[in-house]
Each structure stands twice: as C-alpha cells, then as structure tokens.
Design a protein around this motif. Sequence first.
Motif, short mmCIF file in Angstrom:
data_model
loop_
_atom_site.label_atom_id
_atom_site.label_comp_id
_atom_site.label_asym_id
_atom_site.label_seq_id
_atom_site.Cartn_x
_atom_site.Cartn_y
_atom_site.Cartn_z
N LEU A 138 33.96 43.88 50.59
CA LEU A 138 35.35 44.35 50.97
C LEU A 138 36.82 44.13 49.37
O LEU A 138 35.76 42.33 49.53
N VAL A 139 37.01 44.57 48.75
CA VAL A 139 37.68 44.08 47.42
C VAL A 139 38.85 44.75 47.60
O VAL A 139 39.22 46.36 48.21
N THR A 140 39.90 43.78 47.91
CA THR A 140 41.60 44.18 47.68
C THR A 140 42.47 43.64 45.85
O THR A 140 41.71 42.88 46.16
N VAL A 141 42.24 44.84 45.46
CA VAL A 141 43.84 44.59 44.75
C VAL A 141 45.17 44.95 45.06
O VAL A 141 45.12 46.76 44.75
N GLY A 142 45.81 44.84 44.51
CA GLY A 142 46.75 44.79 45.40
C GLY A 142 47.41 45.94 46.65
O GLY A 142 46.48 45.24 47.58
N SER A 143 47.65 46.31 46.11
CA SER A 143 47.72 47.51 47.69
C SER A 143 46.72 48.46 47.59
O SER A 143 46.14 49.11 48.77
N TRP A 144 45.62 48.21 47.20
CA TRP A 144 44.15 48.94 46.97
C TRP A 144 43.28 47.78 47.85
O TRP A 144 43.09 46.94 47.39
N THR A 145 42.64 48.45 48.26
CA THR A 145 41.45 48.05 49.06
C THR A 145 40.03 49.14 48.94
O THR A 145 40.21 50.28 49.73
N ILE A 146 39.29 48.67 48.57
CA ILE A 146 37.89 49.62 48.11
C ILE A 146 36.82 48.74 49.43
O ILE A 146 36.63 47.54 49.32
N GLU A 147 36.40 48.99 50.01
CA GLU A 147 35.40 49.05 50.95
C GLU A 147 34.15 49.79 50.57
O GLU A 147 33.93 51.05 51.06
#
Length: 412
Positions: free
Chosen positions: A29-38
């Motif tokens: 799980l990667v969270t960058v600002g309002s972006w979340t990548i799983e």
Amino acid sequence: MKILIGLVVALFSAVGLAWLVRQDAGYVLVTVGSWTIETSVAAALVIVILGFFVGYKLLRYTGRLLRMPRTLGELGRRRRERRASRLLATATKSLAEGRPAAAEAAFQKGLALSTHNQALYLVGAARAAHRQGAKDRRDRYLEQAAKLPRDTVAVVGIARAELLLEDDDAEQAAKVLHDVQILAPNQPRVLELQLDIASRLGDWEHALRLLPQLRKRKLLDDDGFRDAQLQVHRERLAACARQGKLADLQRLWGEVPKALRSDESLLIDYVGQLRELDAAEPAEALLKQAIGQHWSNALCVAYGQLARGDANAQLASAESWLAAQKDNPYLLLTLGRLAVRARKADKARGYLEQSLKLMPMGDTYQVLGELLEGANDASAAIACYRAGLHLLSGHETVKEGVALPAEKALSA
C-alpha cells in the motif's frame, strides 16, 4: 558470455519471485497525498525492477549525450592522427626514393594534422630541405623541433649532427652531440656518430675509448670490433710516426693488444714506420720473430724491403729459411733483394730468375731489371721492365712455371 549469465540470473530470479508469491502473495500500500496505490508484492517488485532498468538506461544515454562533444572531438583527432601517420609513411618513402620536394610537402601536411611525435615530421622536413640544398628551411625546421619537449632532444640532436656531417662540418657536429649526451645520455646512435667524427678529426684516442662502449651495446660484433681496433691502432701509429718520435711510436705499439700485434698488415705497417725512423734492428727482430712463429709470404717480402741494417747478416738469416721454403717465389724475391744490397750480383740474379720461373711477379721483374741496368745490360733490363709492365697491366696471362718473353731472353 555476459548475456548468458544475465539470462541465468533472470531465470533464477523469476523462479524465486514466483515461489515467494505462491507462498504469500501479500500486498503493498502506497499513499501519496490523496492518492492511494495498492498492489501485490509481486507486481510491486516487477515495477521496481523495471523502474531500475529504465532509470539506469536513461542515465547512461543522458551521460552519452553530455559526452557527445568530447567523443566527437576524440574521433576527429583519431582520424587526423591516422591521416598524419599515412602522410609520415608517404613522406618517408618519397625521401628514400629521392623525391625530397614531395617528401617535404607531405611532412608539412602531417605536421599540421598531428599532435604527437611532431619531432619526426620536423626532422623529416629538415632532411628533405637539406637534400634540396635549402639550408635556411632546414635550420628553421630544426629550430622549431628544438622547442619541443625535452624527450625529443636525442631525435633532433642526432638529426642535426647527421646533416652537419653531410656538410663535412665534423667539429660543429661534435658540439651538438656533446649537448645531446648531456641532456639525453646513453644513446647508441650518438656513439656511432662520435666514432665517425673522431675518425674524421683524427682523434684516435677518443675513437679508442668509444670502441668498448660500442661493443657493449652490441653495435659492433666480434669481427667488427677487431676490425675497428685494427684501424684505430693503425691510424694512431701512423700519426705518431709522422711526428718522428721513435719512443712514442714504440710506446703506442706496446699499448696495442697482444692479439692484434700478430696481425700481418698492422705489423708490416709498424715495421715500415720503424724503418723510416732508422730503427732497423727492432724492425728486423720483430719480423724474424713473427716469421719464426708462423711462416708468412707477406712478412718475408717485408723483411726483404727493410733496406736498413746489415745486409749480409739479413741475407744469411733469410737463406736459413730455404730449407723449409725451397721453392717459394716470395722468399727467392727477398733473397734477391738482400743479395743486391749485399752487392752479390750473381747470387741476386740467380735468386730472382729462379723466382720468376716459379711465379712471375711485377716486383721481381723490377728488381731484376734494376740489377741488369746497373750491370750495363740495357737490352735485358728493358726486356724485364717490359715484361713486368705487361704482367701488371694484364695484357698477358701468366701461369706458374711459364716463362714470359723477357725470361726467354735472359735464359738465352
């Protein structure tokens, strides 16, 4: 090989990655600002690996682009050096073929292109200009070459000395080589040129000191070293003899290596010098000693040409050699000469005529002609002189035991 290793590593990495995913797929799980990548761990690893390779390639190509100006400059320099090398070969060939003008032009073009070994182009151009008689251009090239780094001192200095020697300016060439030896010692070519200069200037003492160095550097083999030694010692003795100093001449002979003192030509020269300085006794002793050790026709003839000392005693000594050299025409010629000096005309004539029967020689005819002329037998003397001239000029073929017309007249 590298590609094969890379494939093997990639294969094992893929197998390992598949095994890990099968054991526990997991997730990232990667969270960058309002972006979340799983995503799964396997997908994340693939993305990371691909990103690494892409970034690596981008960095490499960026580096190549940044180095492009320098790379292009290096490629251009290499092309110029290759062209300069071809011009150097062409110029050298032209100079060897006797086309100095073409050679000089090629050397100049090569010099403009090359940044290395510029001394070779300048020296070559100087040689080409020298061949054309353009000494001003030659000197300009050499002056330009002298301004190059110090490691070119030997090349430039040797070339200058060689050109000076071609102009017969041995003294100036010696000064140039002296400077070269100080700045760039142990140059074999310098030693060769110094020997040439010493010979031209008559500095035989210096020449004698140079010979061991030339042999040490294998610039002279054993035969060449011996020949050079003989020449140098012969010239030393001759120079001393011209000064008329007997003691110095005998001292120099003592300095000649023992192995060289047995050389017939050197010994004969020395004996002749002793004779000219009225030292007949040591000259005679040397010849008798040498002949006693090893018979030599040349030494025997030299003994008869001493023209000094007790002629009767010398004749008796020479006659003692007849037992072993009964039919030797050279010994008979010597006996004839000695008998003439001892005023024994009949014996002299007998020896000379016997020598002629064995082998006609110009010297024998001359001595016999002089003997006959002194006895007022003009016709026989003229016949001898004529026969000798025919023999020396090669107009008649002479064989041992075959009498010439003069001998027939004498025997009659």
